[in-house]
Design an enzyme around this catalytic site. Structure first.
Site, PDB file in Angstrom:
ATOM      1  N   ASP A   1      23.471  51.100 -22.163  1.00 27.04           N
ATOM      2  CA  ASP A   1      22.280  51.354 -22.976  1.00 27.04           C
ATOM      3  C   ASP A   1      21.155  50.420 -22.525  1.00 27.04           C
ATOM      4  OD1 ASP A   1      21.828  52.673 -26.082  1.00 27.04           O
ATOM      5  OD2 ASP A   1      20.408  51.155 -25.377  1.00 27.04           O
TER       6      ASP A   1
ATOM      7  N   HIS B   1      25.319  61.812 -27.318  1.00 28.33           N
ATOM      8  CA  HIS B   1      25.803  60.557 -26.732  1.00 28.33           C
ATOM      9  C   HIS B   1      26.610  59.818 -27.771  1.00 28.33           C
ATOM     10  CE1 HIS B   1      21.766  60.011 -28.394  1.00 28.33           C
ATOM     11  NE2 HIS B   1      22.121  58.770 -28.724  1.00 28.33           N
TER      12      HIS B   1
ATOM     13  N   GLU C   1      17.648  59.522 -31.663  1.00 27.19           N
ATOM     14  CA  GLU C   1      16.378  59.457 -30.914  1.00 27.19           C
ATOM     15  C   GLU C   1      16.393  60.360 -29.700  1.00 27.19           C
ATOM     16  OE1 GLU C   1      15.584  55.348 -30.115  1.00 27.19           O
ATOM     17  OE2 GLU C   1      15.721  54.852 -32.248  1.00 27.19           O
ATOM     18  N   VAL C   2      17.510  60.382 -28.988  1.00 26.57           N
ATOM     19  CA  VAL C   2      17.598  61.200 -27.772  1.00 26.57           C
ATOM     20  C   VAL C   2      18.404  62.449 -28.086  1.00 26.57           C
ATOM     21  CG1 VAL C   2      18.334  61.268 -25.367  1.00 26.57           C
ATOM     22  CG2 VAL C   2      17.453  59.124 -26.338  1.00 26.57           C
TER      23      VAL C   2
ATOM     24  N   HIS D   1      27.801  56.061 -28.677  1.00 32.51           N
ATOM     25  CA  HIS D   1      27.606  54.634 -28.402  1.00 32.51           C
ATOM     26  C   HIS D   1      28.971  53.951 -28.486  1.00 32.51           C
ATOM     27  CE1 HIS D   1      23.123  54.458 -29.259  1.00 32.51           C
ATOM     28  NE2 HIS D   1      23.422  55.567 -29.909  1.00 32.51           N
TER      29      HIS D   1
ATOM     30  N   ASN E   1      25.134  59.349 -33.423  1.00 31.77           N
ATOM     31  CA  ASN E   1      24.062  59.701 -34.351  1.00 31.77           C
ATOM     32  C   ASN E   1      23.676  61.163 -34.152  1.00 31.77           C
ATOM     33  OD1 ASN E   1      23.784  57.019 -35.364  1.00 31.77           O
ATOM     34  ND2 ASN E   1      22.660  56.458 -33.505  1.00 31.77           N
TER      35      ASN E   1
HETATM   36  P1  DGP Z   1      20.169  57.235 -30.644  1.00 27.61           P
HETATM   37  O1  DGP Z   1      19.392  56.628 -31.762  1.00 27.61           O
HETATM   38  O2  DGP Z   1      21.649  57.376 -30.990  1.00 27.61           O
HETATM   39  O3  DGP Z   1      19.575  58.529 -30.149  1.00 27.61           O
HETATM   40  O4  DGP Z   1      20.098  56.170 -29.452  1.00 27.61           O
HETATM   41  C1  DGP Z   1      19.524  56.405 -28.198  1.00 27.61           C
HETATM   42  C2  DGP Z   1      19.841  55.237 -27.309  1.00 27.61           C
HETATM   43  O5  DGP Z   1      19.439  55.562 -25.997  1.00 27.61           O
HETATM   44  C3  DGP Z   1      19.147  53.928 -27.671  1.00 27.61           C
HETATM   45  O6  DGP Z   1      20.143  52.937 -27.984  1.00 27.61           O
HETATM   46  C4  DGP Z   1      18.392  53.522 -26.418  1.00 27.61           C
HETATM   47  C5  DGP Z   1      19.009  54.407 -25.346  1.00 27.61           C
HETATM   48  N1  DGP Z   1      18.068  54.817 -24.312  1.00 27.61           N
HETATM   49  C6  DGP Z   1      16.884  55.436 -24.494  1.00 27.61           C
HETATM   50  N2  DGP Z   1      16.292  55.688 -23.306  1.00 27.61           N
HETATM   51  C7  DGP Z   1      17.161  55.224 -22.358  1.00 27.61           C
HETATM   52  C8  DGP Z   1      17.116  55.208 -20.940  1.00 27.61           C
HETATM   53  O7  DGP Z   1      16.167  55.663 -20.292  1.00 27.61           O
HETATM   54  N3  DGP Z   1      18.178  54.646 -20.305  1.00 27.61           N
HETATM   55  C9  DGP Z   1      19.256  54.126 -20.989  1.00 27.61           C
HETATM   56  N4  DGP Z   1      20.236  53.593 -20.266  1.00 27.61           N
HETATM   57  N5  DGP Z   1      19.321  54.148 -22.331  1.00 27.61           N
HETATM   58  C10 DGP Z   1      18.280  54.686 -23.004  1.00 27.61           C
END
Ligand code: DGP
Length: 127
Positions: free
Chosen positions: A35, A110, A105-106, A112, A97
């Site tokens: 992350d 995924h 957010e994404v 974690h 999430n």
């Molecule tokens: P969520 O709230 O579960 O959607 O968390 C998204 C996670 O993704 C957050 O902990 C940060 C991570 N993240 C966002 N953009 C990037 C990226 O470009 N590269 C990586 N490695 N992680 C990212």
């Protein structure tokens, strides 16, 4: 109504190699990488390569091969990080999430994997 998958989301771009990542494990159907904003000494995201947004969608719509691969990849990453309880590991938390209430957010599924420190309680109890 089901949400449409956006092929421009950041993890889709990582999967296409358009954005670099710190890969921990790549399998036929899954990718695990660190992350970018770690919240614990070990913070790895495991994603399926297919266009799934949430875990429920993946669990109901993905092929058996994808589900097996993703599940095994999560287990393998736990072992690689050394966070599995017993055998020296001290435990971990796995979080997926989903949606607005889950503060996703994404918009690409995924999981974690967090470990390497005491993580505290999961949520605050309802009053
Ligand atoms: P969520 O709230 O579960 O959607 O968390 C998204 C996670 O993704 C957050 O902990 C940060 C991570 N993240 C966002 N953009 C990037 C990226 O470009 N590269 C990586 N490695 N992680 C990212």
């Amino acid at each position: 109504m089901a949400q449409d998958y956006d092929p421009q989301n950041i993890f889709a771009r990582i999967l296409r190699g358009e954005i670099p990542n710190d890969t921990v494990l790549e399998t036929e159907h899954s990718l695990a990488f660190r992350d970018i904003q770690p919240q614990a000494p070990e913070h790895v995201l495991v994603i399926p390569k297919g266009p799934y947004i949430t875990y429920d969608q993946f669990a109901l719509e993905a092929s058996d091969a994808e589900i097996l691969d993703f599940t095994r990849a999560i287990g393998q990453v736990c072992r690689m990080l050394g966070v599995q309880p017993g055998n020296g590991g001290d435990g971990y938390r796995m979080i997926a999430n989903a949606g607005r209430a889950g503060v996703q957010e994404v918009q690409h599924l995924h999981v974690h994997l967090l470990g390497g420190r005491a993580l505290g309680r999961m949520l605050q109890p309802l009053q």
